[in-house]
Scaffold this motif. Sequence first.
Motif, PDB file in Angstrom:
ATOM      1  N   MET A   1       0.865  -1.174   0.000  1.00 44.55           N
ATOM      2  CA  MET A   1       0.000   0.000   0.000  1.00 44.55           C
ATOM      3  C   MET A   1       0.897   1.218   0.000  1.00 44.55           C
ATOM      4  O   MET A   1       1.540   1.509   1.002  1.00 44.55           O
ATOM      5  N   ASN A   2       0.958   1.913  -1.119  1.00 46.76           N
ATOM      6  CA  ASN A   2       1.897   3.027  -1.245  1.00 46.76           C
ATOM      7  C   ASN A   2       1.185   4.347  -0.996  1.00 46.76           C
ATOM      8  O   ASN A   2       0.461   4.855  -1.853  1.00 46.76           O
ATOM      9  N   ALA A   3       1.424   4.930   0.194  1.00 42.54           N
ATOM     10  CA  ALA A   3       0.762   6.170   0.595  1.00 42.54           C
ATOM     11  C   ALA A   3       1.553   7.413   0.217  1.00 42.54           C
ATOM     12  O   ALA A   3       1.058   8.530   0.378  1.00 42.54           O
ATOM     13  N   GLY A   4       2.798   7.227  -0.256  1.00 41.55           N
ATOM     14  CA  GLY A   4       3.590   8.382  -0.668  1.00 41.55           C
ATOM     15  C   GLY A   4       4.272   9.084   0.490  1.00 41.55           C
ATOM     16  O   GLY A   4       4.079   8.746   1.664  1.00 41.55           O
ATOM     17  N   PRO A   5       5.090  10.109   0.156  1.00 45.04           N
ATOM     18  CA  PRO A   5       5.959  10.730   1.161  1.00 45.04           C
ATOM     19  C   PRO A   5       5.427  12.034   1.761  1.00 45.04           C
ATOM     20  O   PRO A   5       6.179  12.744   2.412  1.00 45.04           O
ATOM     21  N   TRP A   6       4.144  12.368   1.536  1.00 44.60           N
ATOM     22  CA  TRP A   6       3.733  13.742   1.866  1.00 44.60           C
ATOM     23  C   TRP A   6       3.255  13.916   3.301  1.00 44.60           C
ATOM     24  O   TRP A   6       3.599  14.901   3.965  1.00 44.60           O
ATOM     25  N   LEU A   7       2.439  12.980   3.783  1.00 43.75           N
ATOM     26  CA  LEU A   7       1.837  13.151   5.113  1.00 43.75           C
ATOM     27  C   LEU A   7       1.811  11.799   5.826  1.00 43.75           C
ATOM     28  O   LEU A   7       1.758  10.750   5.179  1.00 43.75           O
ATOM     29  N   PRO A   8       1.798  11.827   7.169  1.00 43.88           N
ATOM     30  CA  PRO A   8       1.677  10.555   7.887  1.00 43.88           C
ATOM     31  C   PRO A   8       0.282   9.943   7.715  1.00 43.88           C
ATOM     32  O   PRO A   8      -0.665  10.623   7.343  1.00 43.88           O
ATOM     33  N   VAL A   9       0.204   8.661   7.972  1.00 44.42           N
ATOM     34  CA  VAL A   9      -1.065   7.936   7.929  1.00 44.42           C
ATOM     35  C   VAL A   9      -1.339   7.361   9.318  1.00 44.42           C
ATOM     36  O   VAL A   9      -0.546   6.560   9.805  1.00 44.42           O
ATOM     37  N   PRO A  10      -2.429   7.730   9.997  1.00 40.70           N
ATOM     38  CA  PRO A  10      -3.378   8.752   9.562  1.00 40.70           C
ATOM     39  C   PRO A  10      -2.764  10.146   9.634  1.00 40.70           C
ATOM     40  O   PRO A  10      -1.817  10.368  10.402  1.00 40.70           O
ATOM     41  N   PRO A  11      -3.320  11.098   8.871  1.00 46.93           N
ATOM     42  CA  PRO A  11      -2.801  12.470   8.932  1.00 46.93           C
ATOM     43  C   PRO A  11      -3.263  13.159  10.220  1.00 46.93           C
ATOM     44  O   PRO A  11      -4.245  12.731  10.820  1.00 46.93           O
ATOM     45  N   HIS A  12      -2.565  14.198  10.621  1.00 46.62           N
ATOM     46  CA  HIS A  12      -2.965  14.933  11.842  1.00 46.62           C
ATOM     47  C   HIS A  12      -3.861  16.107  11.468  1.00 46.62           C
ATOM     48  O   HIS A  12      -3.633  17.199  11.878  1.00 46.62           O
ATOM     49  N   GLY A  13      -4.858  15.908  10.652  1.00 50.62           N
ATOM     50  CA  GLY A  13      -5.712  17.026  10.207  1.00 50.62           C
ATOM     51  C   GLY A  13      -5.974  16.829   8.737  1.00 50.62           C
ATOM     52  O   GLY A  13      -6.432  15.758   8.335  1.00 50.62           O
ATOM     53  N   TYR A  14      -5.634  17.848   7.922  1.00 47.45           N
ATOM     54  CA  TYR A  14      -5.853  17.714   6.497  1.00 47.45           C
ATOM     55  C   TYR A  14      -5.085  16.499   5.943  1.00 47.45           C
ATOM     56  O   TYR A  14      -3.961  16.230   6.351  1.00 47.45           O
ATOM     57  N   GLY A  15      -5.688  15.812   4.982  1.00 46.22           N
ATOM     58  CA  GLY A  15      -5.001  14.702   4.324  1.00 46.22           C
ATOM     59  C   GLY A  15      -6.007  13.751   3.694  1.00 46.22           C
ATOM     60  O   GLY A  15      -6.342  12.714   4.262  1.00 46.22           O
ATOM     61  N   GLY A  16      -6.497  14.100   2.521  1.00 43.88           N
ATOM     62  CA  GLY A  16      -7.554  13.313   1.878  1.00 43.88           C
ATOM     63  C   GLY A  16      -7.116  11.884   1.588  1.00 43.88           C
ATOM     64  O   GLY A  16      -7.755  10.920   2.023  1.00 43.88           O
ATOM     65  N   ILE A  17      -6.011  11.729   0.880  1.00 43.22           N
ATOM     66  CA  ILE A  17      -5.559  10.395   0.475  1.00 43.22           C
ATOM     67  C   ILE A  17      -5.138   9.587   1.710  1.00 43.22           C
ATOM     68  O   ILE A  17      -5.465   8.406   1.853  1.00 43.22           O
ATOM     69  N   GLU A  18      -4.416  10.246   2.605  1.00 46.54           N
ATOM     70  CA  GLU A  18      -3.939   9.550   3.794  1.00 46.54           C
ATOM     71  C   GLU A  18      -5.112   9.101   4.673  1.00 46.54           C
ATOM     72  O   GLU A  18      -5.057   8.042   5.309  1.00 46.54           O
ATOM     73  N   ASN A  19      -6.178   9.898   4.713  1.00 44.42           N
ATOM     74  CA  ASN A  19      -7.387   9.481   5.441  1.00 44.42           C
ATOM     75  C   ASN A  19      -8.000   8.237   4.821  1.00 44.42           C
ATOM     76  O   ASN A  19      -8.459   7.341   5.529  1.00 44.42           O
ATOM     77  N   VAL A  20      -8.021   8.185   3.503  1.00 44.02           N
ATOM     78  CA  VAL A  20      -8.600   7.025   2.816  1.00 44.02           C
ATOM     79  C   VAL A  20      -7.782   5.775   3.157  1.00 44.02           C
ATOM     80  O   VAL A  20      -8.339   4.714   3.473  1.00 44.02           O
ATOM     81  N   ILE A  21      -6.466   5.908   3.122  1.00 46.73           N
ATOM     82  CA  ILE A  21      -5.605   4.749   3.397  1.00 46.73           C
ATOM     83  C   ILE A  21      -5.761   4.312   4.858  1.00 46.73           C
ATOM     84  O   ILE A  21      -5.840   3.115   5.156  1.00 46.73           O
ATOM     85  N   ALA A  22      -5.856   5.294   5.745  1.00 43.39           N
ATOM     86  CA  ALA A  22      -6.045   4.972   7.171  1.00 43.39           C
ATOM     87  C   ALA A  22      -7.388   4.281   7.409  1.00 43.39           C
ATOM     88  O   ALA A  22      -7.556   3.545   8.379  1.00 43.39           O
ATOM     89  N   THR A  23      -8.330   4.508   6.525  1.00 44.11           N
ATOM     90  CA  THR A  23      -9.649   3.874   6.630  1.00 44.11           C
ATOM     91  C   THR A  23      -9.636   2.486   6.004  1.00 44.11           C
ATOM     92  O   THR A  23     -10.257   1.546   6.504  1.00 44.11           O
ATOM     93  N   LEU A  24      -8.899   2.369   4.905  1.00 44.20           N
ATOM     94  CA  LEU A  24      -8.913   1.124   4.126  1.00 44.20           C
ATOM     95  C   LEU A  24      -8.073   0.014   4.772  1.00 44.20           C
ATOM     96  O   LEU A  24      -8.493  -1.148   4.828  1.00 44.20           O
ATOM     97  N   VAL A  25      -6.878   0.373   5.241  1.00 46.12           N
ATOM     98  CA  VAL A  25      -5.927  -0.659   5.697  1.00 46.12           C
ATOM     99  C   VAL A  25      -6.476  -1.514   6.853  1.00 46.12           C
ATOM    100  O   VAL A  25      -6.424  -2.746   6.786  1.00 46.12           O
ATOM    101  N   PRO A  26      -7.018  -0.911   7.910  1.00 48.54           N
ATOM    102  CA  PRO A  26      -7.522  -1.769   9.005  1.00 48.54           C
ATOM    103  C   PRO A  26      -8.604  -2.724   8.533  1.00 48.54           C
ATOM    104  O   PRO A  26      -8.665  -3.879   8.983  1.00 48.54           O
ATOM    105  N   GLU A  27      -9.424  -2.253   7.616  1.00 48.98           N
ATOM    106  CA  GLU A  27     -10.524  -3.088   7.129  1.00 48.98           C
ATOM    107  C   GLU A  27      -9.992  -4.230   6.263  1.00 48.98           C
ATOM    108  O   GLU A  27     -10.441  -5.365   6.371  1.00 48.98           O
ATOM    109  N   LEU A  28      -9.001  -3.953   5.423  1.00 50.82           N
ATOM    110  CA  LEU A  28      -8.394  -5.017   4.607  1.00 50.82           C
ATOM    111  C   LEU A  28      -7.733  -6.052   5.515  1.00 50.82           C
ATOM    112  O   LEU A  28      -7.818  -7.259   5.268  1.00 50.82           O
ATOM    113  N   ARG A  29      -7.077  -5.580   6.565  1.00 53.03           N
ATOM    114  CA  ARG A  29      -6.405  -6.525   7.475  1.00 53.03           C
ATOM    115  C   ARG A  29      -7.431  -7.403   8.174  1.00 53.03           C
ATOM    116  O   ARG A  29      -7.201  -8.587   8.376  1.00 53.03           O
ATOM    117  N   ARG A  30      -8.580  -6.804   8.514  1.00 50.85           N
ATOM    118  CA  ARG A  30      -9.650  -7.613   9.117  1.00 50.85           C
ATOM    119  C   ARG A  30     -10.110  -8.704   8.150  1.00 50.85           C
ATOM    120  O   ARG A  30     -10.524  -9.776   8.561  1.00 50.85           O
TER     121      ARG A  30
END
Length: 369
Positions: A1-30
């Motif tokens: 899962m390549n989230a890129g180098p711009w913001l942490p996952v989950p982001p500490h505020g703004y972060g559209g893509i990083e929010n999506v990844i933070a939402t998707l990964v736990p569910e995929l692992r489940r």
Amino acid sequence: MNAGPWLPVPPHGYGGIENVIATLVPELRRLGVEIVLATVGDSELPAEERLAAYPSGRFEQLQRPYNQVCGVVPAHQHAVVRRLDRGDIDLIHDHVEAAGLTMLAGLGVDAPPGLHTLHWDLRKHPELYGTFNGGSRVRVNGVSADQLTHAPAALRAHAVGHVHLATPLADGADRRPPAEKGAYAVVLGRITPGKGQDLAVRLAHAAGFDLVLAGPVGPYQQPADLEAADPQNPDVRFWQEKVAPHVDGDRVRWVGTVAGADRDDLVAAAQATLFPLRWNEPGGTAVVESLALGTPVVGIARGCLPELVEHGRTGLITTDDEELGELVHAAGKIPEFECRAEAARRFTPAVMAEAYLSLYEKVRTAGHG
Ligand code: UDP
């Protein structure tokens, strides 16, 4: 899962893509998927493994001149490609604009198949998207049907469908008690021409409603940060010329980036979340968040908005800029429960993860074709 180098996952505020990844990964692992997360060092999202080229996000460099920052994405991507050498990755799900797509296409025939999620306005980079050829190993998905409709044919030829964005706020949204509403509308998102904050502030004064703007201006998160802002930054120019003159601290306020519970409270107590779009918003995390928080969406009917919002039931949408102000006043007639129930049905992490799992199957089948 390549989230890129711009913001942490989950982001500490703004972060559209990083929010999506933070939402998707736990569910995929489940669902039993093991995840190697390519991100930055201070990401806290649990995964089977995390890899990073940078200790922290490079977001503040995102809008610097190309010759200063052209190594940022390659350094990150280099770490991703080197990790493939171990031969234990079944599929790469990439979220890095443009460079992620070409990275996938440039990998050898023995590399795992790749899915690149298109989070962006696809009118950008026509020389890339208009000629793209990733062979059978590379596939793309959109974040709305509308986005793919407008994609160049060469890119569409690689598409395996679209997946709407999701938010953890949608889980159980239909069972939460309604929030107490205040008397204001909110615009949540980057302050940038496509998101139309200039229209929002004008309408607030003309139609007479209180407006709160939340979100960063380029890399600047808070009003105080703007004092040292780069005046050449296009979002800073937009802010200074088109938005700030109408921000009087009374009728219209800018609260900077808001995060976590503060953001949720701000949106939940709003009469409406306003999307005065000037571009075809591709996915709209903030749209589904608003619905999950029981706040009707009022906006310009373009991009993903007509797919995510049903006019008259979960929001009010129009193609007429001037009508928007009236719609803010009319938002009170949208039952807030309808918004929450719609989010709980369509925009939960589980719905999104199931959709991606089925795309992963398509990508793997195509990759072996
Ligand atoms: N956001 C936030 N605080 C802000 C402004 C935005 O947390 O002050 C979040 C917002 O909730 C959403 C994301 O940033 O999750 C923006 O994503 P969206 O897809 O709406 O916009 P884009 O990725 O185009 O900026």
